[in-house]
Design an enzyme around this catalytic site. Structure first.
Site, short mmCIF file in Angstrom:
data_model
loop_
_atom_site.label_atom_id
_atom_site.label_comp_id
_atom_site.label_asym_id
_atom_site.label_seq_id
_atom_site.Cartn_x
_atom_site.Cartn_y
_atom_site.Cartn_z
CG ASP A 81 65.05 59.67 67.66
OD1 ASP A 81 64.37 60.52 67.05
OD2 ASP A 81 64.61 58.54 67.97
CD GLU A 127 59.91 58.43 64.07
OE1 GLU A 127 58.94 58.01 63.39
OE2 GLU A 127 61.08 58.05 63.88
#
Length: 386
Positions: free
Chosen positions: A77, A143
């Protein structure tokens, strides 16, 4: 085993073309999983949606059944690109320009994932008889976001299976100026406080009939920001307190506000814990007086993993490839290493982080190639078979 050599730049570009802004995956983990399966890894796709948010896609992959189990952890991500017109190139095109791979996630941290996959392939190609242990990857899509349904949940899943990680490298962009100048062996903790000062609304012409919450908030923030928390410790810089937002929510110039809010963030070293900081804040607010409320969340405690087998071998790999002797550091923000360190020794090492999260994020192709070589060298040092 795949017969096609992995080009880390081409693989990273393919990942960049998947606009996986948290919590979206957009097929990024599909690319990683397919590549790993071709290398003989058993892949487990894990989707968590605790808290009612959008589902988060995660991946755990492992080749081998023995120990030690060396894990590489990372995330696919990325943060939003912001205003597209501010970029000089398409942030999700994955184009190469002037010897650099361009796009969101090139540095943080799709480049490092691609480099490790290429390094693993090269290492495994040289050891077709097998590795004295296992290589695994723990890749999350959460994250850069709340970090609720990512690495933390995956570690719980591994524990439920009785699966043990013996050591872990997190591929965050830890290098400061040049590739290989820094390895992270710990991180500061992070506390966020949402502070509300309460007063009595009134007319600005009659302040004696009101109680200005904005004045109280300014006085509190001044007292907090001018107080020294500490002077650092052996492995950590001084703790810092920063005001992130101030909001009165009052559009009228002739009204004294009844409440005023601020958000503050403390990055703290190993002289503090989340609980001791909460007590310190409560004591400071009590001493200042007045009506105020404080809501505190701690997203991670400070931690330190003294340089050992993993940190020293990473440093040796860096020296062999780049000639640099990396500094062991605890600077910077939080990372998923704060979860992993409860399971096994962990160190963080990756690309130069100066352009992470910035407009026109990009990485030198030479750095991607060198990082791949460092990871490959590290695998040889860790398993004792170059």
């Amino acid at each position: 085993m795949s017969n096609t050599a992995i080009d880390p730049a081409a693989l990273a570009a393919e990942l960049i073309r998947r606009p996986s802004v948290t919590p979206k995956d957009e097929g990024a983990l599909d690319i990683v999983a397919v590549t790993l399966e071709e290398l003989g890894f058993a892949c487990h796709r894990l989707v968590f949606a605790e808290g009612g948010g959008e589902p988060i896609h995660n991946l755990y992959a492992r080749r081998g059944a023995g120990r030690p189990n060396l894990c590489f952890a990372g995330h696919t991500d990325v943060v939003p690109p912001g205003a597209r017109e501010a970029w000089s190139f398409d942030p999700f095109a994955g184009a190469v320009r002037d010897g650099e791979l361009c796009g969101r996630g090139a540095v943080d941290m799709k480049g490092a994932i691609a480099a490790f996959l290429a390094a693993a392939q090269r290492y495994l190609d040289r050891h077709e008889a097998g590795v004295a242990g296992s290589i695994s990857l723990l890749i999350t899509g959460d994250e850069e976001g709340p970090a609720v349904n990512g690495t933390k949940r995956m570690l719980e899943w591994l524990d439920g299976r009785g699966e043990i990680l013996d050591a872990c490298v997190v591929g965050e962009p830890t290098s400061a100026v040049t590739l290989g100048d820094m390895i992270k062996i710990g991180r500061r903790g992070s506390l966020t406080g949402r502070l509300t000062a309460h007063g009595v609304q009134g007319h600005t012409a009659y302040p004696h009939l009101a109680d200005n919450a904005a004045h109280r908030l300014v006085a509190i923030l001044h007292a907090l920001t001018t107080t020294e928390l500490d002077r650092g410790s052996e492995h950590f810089p001084p703790s810092t307190l920063q005001v992130a937002t101030i909001d009165v929510g009052n559009p009228a110039s002739n009204v004294i506000p009844a409440s005023a809010q601020a958000v503050l963030n403390i990055r703290f070293n190993d002289r503090w814990t989340g609980e001791t900081l909460k007590r310190w804040l409560a004591e400071r607010l009590d001493a200042l007086g007045g009506h105020c409320t404080l809501d505190v969340t701690v997203s991670g405690e400070s931690f330190l993993v003294p340089p050992g087998a993993i940190g020293e071998r990473l440093a040796e790999a860096v020296r062999r490839v780049t000639g640099n002797s990396p500094e062991f550091s605890t600077t910077g923000g939080t990372s998923d290493a704060r979860f992993i360190r409860t399971c096994c020794p962990v160190a963080e090492f990756g690309l130069v982080g100066q352009r992470a999260h910035q407009v026109d994020e990009r990485v030198a192709l030479a750095d991607l190639a060198a990082l791949t070589e460092i990871y490959q060298t590290f695998l040889g040092l860790y398993f004792g078979s170059p």
